[in-house]
Design a protein around this motif. Structure first.
Motif, PDB file in Angstrom:
ATOM      1  N   VAL A 167       0.849  -1.188   0.000  1.00  0.00           N
ATOM      2  CA  VAL A 167       0.000   0.000   0.000  1.00  0.00           C
ATOM      3  C   VAL A 167       0.887   1.242   0.000  1.00  0.00           C
ATOM      4  CG1 VAL A 167      -1.795   1.285   1.202  1.00  0.00           C
ATOM      5  CG2 VAL A 167      -1.832  -1.211   1.231  1.00  0.00           C
ATOM      6  N   ALA A 168       0.670   2.138  -0.975  1.00  0.00           N
ATOM      7  CA  ALA A 168       1.448   3.378  -1.079  1.00  0.00           C
ATOM      8  C   ALA A 168       0.514   4.567  -0.910  1.00  0.00           C
ATOM      9  CB  ALA A 168       2.148   3.450  -2.431  1.00  0.00           C
ATOM     10  N   ARG A 169       0.995   5.581  -0.182  1.00  0.00           N
ATOM     11  CA  ARG A 169       0.193   6.760   0.115  1.00  0.00           C
ATOM     12  C   ARG A 169       0.946   8.025  -0.301  1.00  0.00           C
ATOM     13  NH1 ARG A 169      -0.654   3.051   4.248  1.00  0.00           N
ATOM     14  NH2 ARG A 169      -2.846   2.437   4.526  1.00  0.00           N
ATOM     15  N   PRO A 170       0.314   9.206  -0.258  1.00  0.00           N
ATOM     16  CA  PRO A 170       0.961  10.449  -0.702  1.00  0.00           C
ATOM     17  C   PRO A 170       2.360  10.626  -0.123  1.00  0.00           C
ATOM     18  CG  PRO A 170      -1.337  10.870  -0.237  1.00  0.00           C
ATOM     19  CD  PRO A 170      -1.078   9.453   0.203  1.00  0.00           C
ATOM     20  N   GLY A 171       3.296  10.938  -1.021  1.00  0.00           N
ATOM     21  CA  GLY A 171       4.690  11.112  -0.615  1.00  0.00           C
ATOM     22  C   GLY A 171       5.533   9.871  -0.829  1.00  0.00           C
ATOM     23  N   ASP A 172       4.881   8.709  -1.034  1.00  0.00           N
ATOM     24  CA  ASP A 172       5.613   7.466  -1.261  1.00  0.00           C
ATOM     25  C   ASP A 172       6.022   7.343  -2.721  1.00  0.00           C
ATOM     26  OD1 ASP A 172       5.212   6.841   1.378  1.00  0.00           O
ATOM     27  OD2 ASP A 172       3.545   5.445   0.998  1.00  0.00           O
ATOM     28  N   SER A 173       7.093   6.578  -2.948  1.00  0.00           N
ATOM     29  CA  SER A 173       7.567   6.284  -4.306  1.00  0.00           C
ATOM     30  C   SER A 173       7.734   4.781  -4.446  1.00  0.00           C
ATOM     31  CB  SER A 173       8.905   6.972  -4.582  1.00  0.00           C
ATOM     32  OG  SER A 173       8.803   8.370  -4.438  1.00  0.00           O
ATOM     33  N   LEU A 174       7.642   4.282  -5.681  1.00  0.00           N
ATOM     34  CA  LEU A 174       7.857   2.850  -5.896  1.00  0.00           C
ATOM     35  C   LEU A 174       8.505   2.627  -7.250  1.00  0.00           C
ATOM     36  CD1 LEU A 174       5.506   1.372  -7.959  1.00  0.00           C
ATOM     37  CD2 LEU A 174       4.083   2.334  -6.169  1.00  0.00           C
ATOM     38  N   TYR A 175       9.170   1.495  -7.345  1.00  0.00           N
ATOM     39  CA  TYR A 175       9.868   1.109  -8.579  1.00  0.00           C
ATOM     40  C   TYR A 175       9.401  -0.276  -9.001  1.00  0.00           C
ATOM     41  CZ  TYR A 175      13.651  -0.874 -11.416  1.00  0.00           C
ATOM     42  OH  TYR A 175      14.376  -1.500 -12.398  1.00  0.00           O
ATOM     43  N   ALA A 176       8.990  -0.431 -10.248  1.00  0.00           N
ATOM     44  CA  ALA A 176       8.571  -1.721 -10.800  1.00  0.00           C
ATOM     45  C   ALA A 176       9.570  -2.117 -11.881  1.00  0.00           C
ATOM     46  CB  ALA A 176       7.163  -1.641 -11.377  1.00  0.00           C
ATOM     47  N   PRO A 177      10.324  -3.197 -11.688  1.00  0.00           N
ATOM     48  CA  PRO A 177      11.330  -3.598 -12.683  1.00  0.00           C
ATOM     49  C   PRO A 177      10.706  -4.163 -13.943  1.00  0.00           C
ATOM     50  CG  PRO A 177      11.173  -5.240 -10.946  1.00  0.00           C
ATOM     51  CD  PRO A 177      10.307  -4.086 -10.522  1.00  0.00           C
ATOM     52  N   LYS A 178      11.421  -4.052 -15.040  1.00  0.00           N
ATOM     53  CA  LYS A 178      10.971  -4.575 -16.321  1.00  0.00           C
ATOM     54  C   LYS A 178      10.749  -6.077 -16.219  1.00  0.00           C
ATOM     55  CE  LYS A 178      12.336  -4.899 -21.198  1.00  0.00           C
ATOM     56  NZ  LYS A 178      13.369  -4.533 -22.200  1.00  0.00           N
ATOM     57  N   GLY A 179       9.639  -6.544 -16.776  1.00  0.00           N
ATOM     58  CA  GLY A 179       9.354  -7.965 -16.766  1.00  0.00           C
ATOM     59  C   GLY A 179       8.471  -8.420 -15.622  1.00  0.00           C
ATOM     60  N   SER A 180       8.224  -7.537 -14.644  1.00  0.00           N
ATOM     61  CA  SER A 180       7.378  -7.927 -13.525  1.00  0.00           C
ATOM     62  C   SER A 180       5.909  -7.876 -13.915  1.00  0.00           C
ATOM     63  CB  SER A 180       7.635  -7.013 -12.317  1.00  0.00           C
ATOM     64  OG  SER A 180       7.420  -5.650 -12.645  1.00  0.00           O
ATOM     65  N   LYS A 181       5.098  -8.654 -13.212  1.00  0.00           N
ATOM     66  CA  LYS A 181       3.648  -8.681 -13.437  1.00  0.00           C
ATOM     67  C   LYS A 181       2.978  -8.208 -12.160  1.00  0.00           C
ATOM     68  CE  LYS A 181       3.949 -12.523 -16.715  1.00  0.00           C
ATOM     69  NZ  LYS A 181       3.601 -11.714 -17.905  1.00  0.00           N
ATOM     70  N   VAL A 182       2.240  -7.116 -12.267  1.00  0.00           N
ATOM     71  CA  VAL A 182       1.648  -6.511 -11.078  1.00  0.00           C
ATOM     72  C   VAL A 182       0.148  -6.276 -11.299  1.00  0.00           C
ATOM     73  CG1 VAL A 182       3.824  -5.337 -10.588  1.00  0.00           C
ATOM     74  CG2 VAL A 182       2.031  -4.119 -11.820  1.00  0.00           C
ATOM     75  N   ALA A 183      -0.512  -5.898 -10.211  1.00  0.00           N
ATOM     76  CA  ALA A 183      -1.905  -5.465 -10.286  1.00  0.00           C
ATOM     77  C   ALA A 183      -1.979  -4.119  -9.586  1.00  0.00           C
ATOM     78  CB  ALA A 183      -2.835  -6.477  -9.617  1.00  0.00           C
ATOM     79  N   TRP A 184      -2.369  -3.079 -10.345  1.00  0.00           N
ATOM     80  CA  TRP A 184      -2.538  -1.747  -9.770  1.00  0.00           C
ATOM     81  C   TRP A 184      -3.978  -1.612  -9.282  1.00  0.00           C
ATOM     82  CZ3 TRP A 184       2.131  -0.236  -9.308  1.00  0.00           C
ATOM     83  CH2 TRP A 184       3.063  -0.268 -10.347  1.00  0.00           C
ATOM     84  N   GLY A 185      -4.178  -0.855  -8.213  1.00  0.00           N
ATOM     85  CA  GLY A 185      -5.538  -0.646  -7.736  1.00  0.00           C
ATOM     86  C   GLY A 185      -5.626   0.508  -6.764  1.00  0.00           C
ATOM     87  N   SER A 186      -6.849   0.899  -6.445  1.00  0.00           N
ATOM     88  CA  SER A 186      -7.077   1.953  -5.462  1.00  0.00           C
ATOM     89  C   SER A 186      -8.460   1.759  -4.836  1.00  0.00           C
ATOM     90  CB  SER A 186      -6.983   3.340  -6.110  1.00  0.00           C
ATOM     91  OG  SER A 186      -7.264   4.348  -5.146  1.00  0.00           O
ATOM     92  N   PRO A 187      -8.539   1.807  -3.485  1.00  0.00           N
ATOM     93  CA  PRO A 187      -9.834   1.692  -2.822  1.00  0.00           C
ATOM     94  C   PRO A 187     -10.599   3.015  -2.841  1.00  0.00           C
ATOM     95  CG  PRO A 187      -8.116   1.943  -1.190  1.00  0.00           C
ATOM     96  CD  PRO A 187      -7.429   1.846  -2.528  1.00  0.00           C
ATOM     97  N   ASP A 188      -9.900   4.107  -3.180  1.00  0.00           N
ATOM     98  CA  ASP A 188     -10.539   5.426  -3.268  1.00  0.00           C
ATOM     99  C   ASP A 188     -10.220   6.020  -4.634  1.00  0.00           C
ATOM    100  OD1 ASP A 188      -7.803   6.149  -2.806  1.00  0.00           O
ATOM    101  OD2 ASP A 188      -8.187   6.221  -0.656  1.00  0.00           O
TER     102      ASP A 188
END
Length: 219
Positions: free
Chosen positions: A189-210
């Motif tokens: 879970v990421a919130r305002p001010g947070d950063s994240l890195y997704a490497p090439k080739g990864s499989k993710v699911a993006w989402g938001s409860p709001d």
């Protein structure tokens, strides 16, 4: 999983001498990647093998239609390349000022290549996740049209969740709201001010409860 084709992928195709890009219903091509496809004459097709298009041969004893004086022909790709080059040099700015309401955002430029985008003017387009009920939107602000090797822009997700194939290195900064990221069965879970890195080739699911708004950069 949705697959994203970015400018870096097209650069690799150009280096490898490839002239056809195969896409299917699960493929998304970024605006800057589309620009590079046009400039480099790469054809997009939904067929595994593109069939070369042959110009029809004139019938015997029929006069051959000539193009421009001297036998040269000006096609749409040539016109596109010329107009794009003029736009990048600011030669069309005066003509396009009256159409500013149709631009996806307001920006200021310097001949050295500097670009300032007014973020509060950006109009987001629908992000095709494969589910028409998803509320996901984006707008690319920086891309190959700016002679950049990176792509950057805004993305919003509202009460939605979708799978994503990461085909470039991706960095996200959360501006507002809550972003959920599920990868390898684990949810972050990421919130305002947070950063994240997704490497090439990864499989993710993006989402938001709001409703989340992020700034992204891909390379």
């Amino acid at each position: 999983m949705r697959k994203l084709i970015c400018a870096k992928d097209i650069e690799a195709m150009v280096k490898n001498g490839e002239h056809v890009l195969y896409v299917d219903a699960n493929t998304i091509v970024t605006p800057s990647a589309k620009d590079m496809l046009h400039v480099n004459g790469i054809v997009i097709t939904d067929k595994p093998q593109a069939v070369p298009v042959k110009e029809p041969q004139p019938a015997q004893n029929q006069p051959v239609q000539q193009g421009a004086p001297g036998g040269s022909k000006i096609d749409s790709e040539t016109i596109y390349s010329v107009l794009k080059a003029m736009m990048e040099k600011g030669m069309l700015s005066g003509l396009l000022d009256c159409e500013c309401e149709q631009k996806p955002y307001t920006a200021e430029y310097d001949p050295c290549g500097f670009k300032l985008v007014r973020g509060n003017t950006a109009r987001l387009d629908v992000l095709d996740t494969g589910n028409q009920n998803d509320k996901a939107f984006y707008q690319e602000l920086i891309g190959s049209g700016d002679h950049s090797s990176m792509n950057a822009g805004f993305m919003t997700i509202e009460r939605s969740n979708f799978d994503w194939d990461v085909t470039c290195e991706e960095i996200y900064y959360i501006i507002e709201g809550t972003l959920t990221i599920t990868i390898d069965g684990k949810t972050f879970v990421a919130r305002p001010g947070d950063s994240l890195y997704a490497p090439k080739g990864s499989k993710v699911a993006w989402g938001s409860p709001d409703k989340v708004k992020v700034f992204y950069a891909t390379f």
